[in-house]
Design an enzyme around this catalytic site. Structure first.
Site, PDB file in Angstrom:
ATOM      1  N   THR A  39       1.714  18.668 -25.045  1.00 41.60           N
ATOM      2  CA  THR A  39       1.714  20.039 -25.551  1.00 41.60           C
ATOM      3  C   THR A  39       0.303  20.628 -25.572  1.00 41.60           C
ATOM      4  OG1 THR A  39       3.604  19.476 -26.965  1.00 41.60           O
ATOM      5  CG2 THR A  39       2.446  21.507 -27.482  1.00 41.60           C
ATOM      6  N   HIS A  42      -0.752  23.157 -22.912  1.00 40.63           N
ATOM      7  CA  HIS A  42      -0.081  24.457 -23.076  1.00 40.63           C
ATOM      8  C   HIS A  42      -0.755  25.280 -24.175  1.00 40.63           C
ATOM      9  CE1 HIS A  42       3.127  23.543 -20.298  1.00 40.63           C
ATOM     10  NE2 HIS A  42       3.380  22.410 -20.929  1.00 40.63           N
ATOM     11  N   GLU A  63      -2.214  14.083 -32.608  1.00 44.58           N
ATOM     12  CA  GLU A  63      -1.848  12.665 -32.523  1.00 44.58           C
ATOM     13  C   GLU A  63      -3.103  11.863 -32.821  1.00 44.58           C
ATOM     14  OE1 GLU A  63      -0.146  11.873 -28.700  1.00 44.58           O
ATOM     15  OE2 GLU A  63       1.402  13.418 -28.882  1.00 44.58           O
ATOM     16  N   ARG A 207       4.836   7.209 -12.216  1.00 44.70           N
ATOM     17  CA  ARG A 207       5.397   7.142 -13.561  1.00 44.70           C
ATOM     18  C   ARG A 207       6.779   6.500 -13.553  1.00 44.70           C
ATOM     19  NH1 ARG A 207       3.317  12.470 -16.912  1.00 44.70           N
ATOM     20  NH2 ARG A 207       1.105  11.892 -16.780  1.00 44.70           N
TER      21      ARG A 207
END
Length: 347
Positions: A39, A42, A63, A207
């Protein structure tokens, strides 16, 4: 103190700013490590104008792990002590609206009113800094078994756990996870920890290879159509649950198509464009579709699962940078340099 200040969309630097002071029932914490969240780019880009954040300049970051260095008024009455190692999470609900009373403080009715609600690193100043202030509602003591890297990842881990819970799979069910970014990989880990019989991850590239390394079944959407691939792997029945973690608008409708009759879909990826959903199938086959926002009380459970070794976080950390080198950390994260997954920043 030093902090990452976003002056306006796409323009940021590490600057000297006043150290914050803790108010009633708040803690001042020295930040030891912050993980870059999906996030954050953004927010830095201004993709949610007037919402995340409400205005610039702004300090993002939510975080993190750190140490309590000062108690605000009345925090000591709740048992908090200096020197306690803690991990942070973003939401501090008002505590008295109907949703907070129901335990859904992540969608607090007073969101946006900083007198009553905080969302740190989103519209309340965050943790890319030497120090951060948080409500006692938004920090959790961390056991010694967890490294700083793991503790900094407890917030997204609790969100992944919330996502899996809202997906609502039963033991032995087949769960499909769409999008093998960090959140998707955490969701896959949580699905397995909560008893999924099969976890099938849909994605591509390095990934997806990481998902395979972690022991999950994989489906490369560049090689086969995802809905057909999931149905083929489930004998035509479809997955019991699909968890959308990519943020791709088209993937939301695809998840509705790939679950069985009576299946469930939970969406944690935030599409920036409208999504097309097959409503006829949603209605006629009773597909349950739910959005997921942050976490709602899962942090203690996440701490326990990581400490016991049932959730693996170390394998997702790929890079470390100093706060002064945030520009390079940001580039590595956003451009996925050298297979970047979780990038840790240390003040």
């Amino acid at each position: 103190m030093r902090a990452l200040v976003v002056q306006e969309p796409h323009r940021f630097s590490v600057e000297d700013v006043p150290e914050p002071r803790p108010g009633p029932f708040e803690l001042l914490c020295k930040v030891k490590a912050i993980a870059i969240c999906g996030t954050d780019p953004h927010i830095i880009a201004g993709d949610y104008p007037g919402f995340w954040p409400k205005e610039f300049p702004f300090i993002p970051g939510h975080e993190w792990v750190g140490e309590v260095v000062e108690l605000g008024p009345r925090a000591a009455e709740l048992g908090w002590e200096r020197g306690t190692r803690v991990a942070g999470t973003s939401h501090a609900g008002c505590g008295f609206c109907r949703l907070c009373i129901e335990g859904r403080y992540n969608v607090c009715e007073n969101f946006g009113d900083e007198r009553l609600h905080r969302q740190y690193g989103h519209y309340t100043q965050g943790a890319y800094a030497d120090y951060v202030v948080h409500s006692v509602k938004s920090v959790f003591a961390v056991p010694d078994e967890l490294s700083d890297d793991e503790a900094a990842m407890l917030d997204p881990t609790s969100i992944a756990l919330h996502t899996v819970k809202l997906g609502g799979h039963a033991p032995g069910d087949t769960v499909t996870v769409v999008g093998p970014g960090v959140m998707g990989l955490l969701v896959a880990e949580c699905a397995r920890a909560l008893g999924a019989g099969r976890v099938l991850v849909v994605g591509r590239g390095a990934r997806l290879e990481k998902a395979a390394e972690l022991g999950h079944e994989t489906l490369d959407f560049t090689a086969e159509e995802p809905v057909e691939g999931v149905r083929e792997r489930t004998g035509g029945r479809g997955a019991d649950v699909a968890l959308e973690c990519s943020g791709d608008p088209a993937a939301v409708g695809g998840c509705v198509e790939m679950v069985r009759k009576g299946g469930r879909v939970a969406v944690i990826g935030i599409p920036l464009e409208p999504a097309t959903i097959p409503l006829q199938r949603l209605v006629l086959d009773e597909i349950a579709l739910t959005g997921v926002r942050a976490a709602a009380g899962e942090m203690p459970e996440a701490i326990s699962l990581v400490a016991s070794g049932r959730l693996r976080l170390r394998e997702l950390v790929t890079h470390h940078f100093a706060l002064e080198d945030f520009r390079e950390a940001y580039r590595v994260f956003t451009e996925r340099v050298d297979g970047a997954l979780k990038v840790i920043v240390r003040p």
